[in-house]
Design a protein around this motif. Structure first.
Motif, PDB file in Angstrom:
ATOM      1  N   ASP A  48       0.659  -0.787  -0.159  1.00  0.00           N
ATOM      2  CA  ASP A  48      -0.744  -0.339   0.109  1.00  0.00           C
ATOM      3  C   ASP A  48       0.698   1.088   0.087  1.00  0.00           C
ATOM      4  OD1 ASP A  48      -1.772   2.022   0.828  1.00  0.00           O
ATOM      5  OD2 ASP A  48      -2.946   0.370   1.963  1.00  0.00           O
ATOM      6  N   THR A  49      -0.043   1.970  -0.277  1.00  0.00           N
ATOM      7  CA  THR A  49       1.602   3.680  -0.795  1.00  0.00           C
ATOM      8  C   THR A  49       0.959   4.031   0.048  1.00  0.00           C
ATOM      9  OG1 THR A  49       0.276   4.284  -2.859  1.00  0.00           O
ATOM     10  CG2 THR A  49       1.977   3.024  -3.081  1.00  0.00           C
ATOM     11  N   ALA A  50      -0.100   3.736   0.357  1.00  0.00           N
ATOM     12  CA  ALA A  50      -0.242   5.005   1.922  1.00  0.00           C
ATOM     13  C   ALA A  50      -0.735   4.671   3.075  1.00  0.00           C
ATOM     14  CB  ALA A  50      -1.479   5.419   0.893  1.00  0.00           C
ATOM     15  N   MET A  51       0.284   4.350   3.601  1.00  0.00           N
ATOM     16  CA  MET A  51      -0.752   3.201   5.266  1.00  0.00           C
ATOM     17  C   MET A  51      -0.082   4.141   5.639  1.00  0.00           C
ATOM     18  SD  MET A  51       1.276  -0.166   4.564  1.00  0.00           S
ATOM     19  CE  MET A  51       2.991  -0.483   3.684  1.00  0.00           C
ATOM     20  N   PRO A  52      -0.139   4.444   7.294  1.00  0.00           N
ATOM     21  CA  PRO A  52      -0.907   5.310   8.345  1.00  0.00           C
ATOM     22  C   PRO A  52       0.622   5.339   8.505  1.00  0.00           C
ATOM     23  CG  PRO A  52      -1.617   4.037   9.087  1.00  0.00           C
ATOM     24  CD  PRO A  52      -1.521   3.523   7.277  1.00  0.00           C
ATOM     25  N   ASP A 101       7.878   4.012   1.245  1.00  0.00           N
ATOM     26  CA  ASP A 101       9.611   4.437   2.720  1.00  0.00           C
ATOM     27  C   ASP A 101       9.774   2.603   2.464  1.00  0.00           C
ATOM     28  OD1 ASP A 101       8.655   7.456   3.367  1.00  0.00           O
ATOM     29  OD2 ASP A 101       7.188   6.475   4.437  1.00  0.00           O
ATOM     30  N   LEU A 102       8.951   1.892   2.541  1.00  0.00           N
ATOM     31  CA  LEU A 102       9.433   0.519   2.639  1.00  0.00           C
ATOM     32  C   LEU A 102      11.059   0.625   2.143  1.00  0.00           C
ATOM     33  CD1 LEU A 102       9.722  -2.470   4.197  1.00  0.00           C
ATOM     34  CD2 LEU A 102       8.144  -2.631   2.431  1.00  0.00           C
ATOM     35  N   LEU A 103      10.483   0.619   0.811  1.00  0.00           N
ATOM     36  CA  LEU A 103      11.037   0.093  -0.704  1.00  0.00           C
ATOM     37  C   LEU A 103      12.505   1.403  -0.325  1.00  0.00           C
ATOM     38  CD1 LEU A 103       9.300   1.025  -3.299  1.00  0.00           C
ATOM     39  CD2 LEU A 103       9.906  -1.636  -3.062  1.00  0.00           C
ATOM     40  N   GLU A 104      12.897   1.961   0.409  1.00  0.00           N
ATOM     41  CA  GLU A 104      13.880   3.498   0.854  1.00  0.00           C
ATOM     42  C   GLU A 104      14.576   2.265   1.424  1.00  0.00           C
ATOM     43  OE1 GLU A 104      13.336   7.250   1.630  1.00  0.00           O
ATOM     44  OE2 GLU A 104      12.202   8.126   0.258  1.00  0.00           O
ATOM     45  N   ILE A 153       2.520   0.585 -11.147  1.00  0.00           N
ATOM     46  CA  ILE A 153       1.252   0.206 -11.980  1.00  0.00           C
ATOM     47  C   ILE A 153      -0.226   0.250 -11.243  1.00  0.00           C
ATOM     48  CG2 ILE A 153       2.699  -1.204 -13.576  1.00  0.00           C
ATOM     49  CD1 ILE A 153       1.537  -3.659 -12.753  1.00  0.00           C
ATOM     50  N   MET A 154      -0.326   0.349 -10.135  1.00  0.00           N
ATOM     51  CA  MET A 154      -1.156   0.107  -9.147  1.00  0.00           C
ATOM     52  C   MET A 154      -1.908   1.618  -9.007  1.00  0.00           C
ATOM     53  SD  MET A 154      -1.150  -3.116  -8.252  1.00  0.00           S
ATOM     54  CE  MET A 154      -2.503  -2.941  -6.962  1.00  0.00           C
ATOM     55  N   PRO A 155      -3.357   1.429  -9.051  1.00  0.00           N
ATOM     56  CA  PRO A 155      -4.247   3.671  -9.181  1.00  0.00           C
ATOM     57  C   PRO A 155      -3.438   4.021  -7.729  1.00  0.00           C
ATOM     58  CG  PRO A 155      -5.537   1.493  -9.032  1.00  0.00           C
ATOM     59  CD  PRO A 155      -4.355   0.384  -8.990  1.00  0.00           C
TER      60      PRO A 155
END
Length: 79
Positions: free
Chosen positions: A47-51, A57-60, A77-79
């Motif tokens: 999820d790109t918008a977790m609290p 951030d995880l990718l970093e 590619i995810m909306p």
């Protein structure tokens, strides 16, 4: 106690089961949600918008450039 969802990836056929049993016995805070024997055929959705921490951030915090590249392409590619 907050549980931590955990995925076990190991190419040895019996290793995921052995490790799962040890983790369940020794680390009850870890919740094994999946096991996999082939990391190249594993899929991770972030999820790109977790609290607390976003997928970006995880990718970093991931050191593997191959894994990071795969996840970044997936996020794009995810909306």
């Amino acid at each position: 106690m907050t549980s931590i969802d955990t995925v076990i990836v190991d190419d040895e056929p019996k290793a995921p089961t052995i490790l799962k049993n040890k983790i369940e016995r020794l680390c009850p805070e870890l919740n094994i949600v999946a096991t996999c024997q082939n990391a190249k055929k594993a899929m991770v959705f972030l999820d790109t918008a977790m609290p607390e921490i976003s997928g970006f951030d995880l990718l970093e915090n991931i050191e593997s450039p191959i894994f990071k590249s795969f996840l970044l392409r997936l996020l794009m590619i995810m909306p």
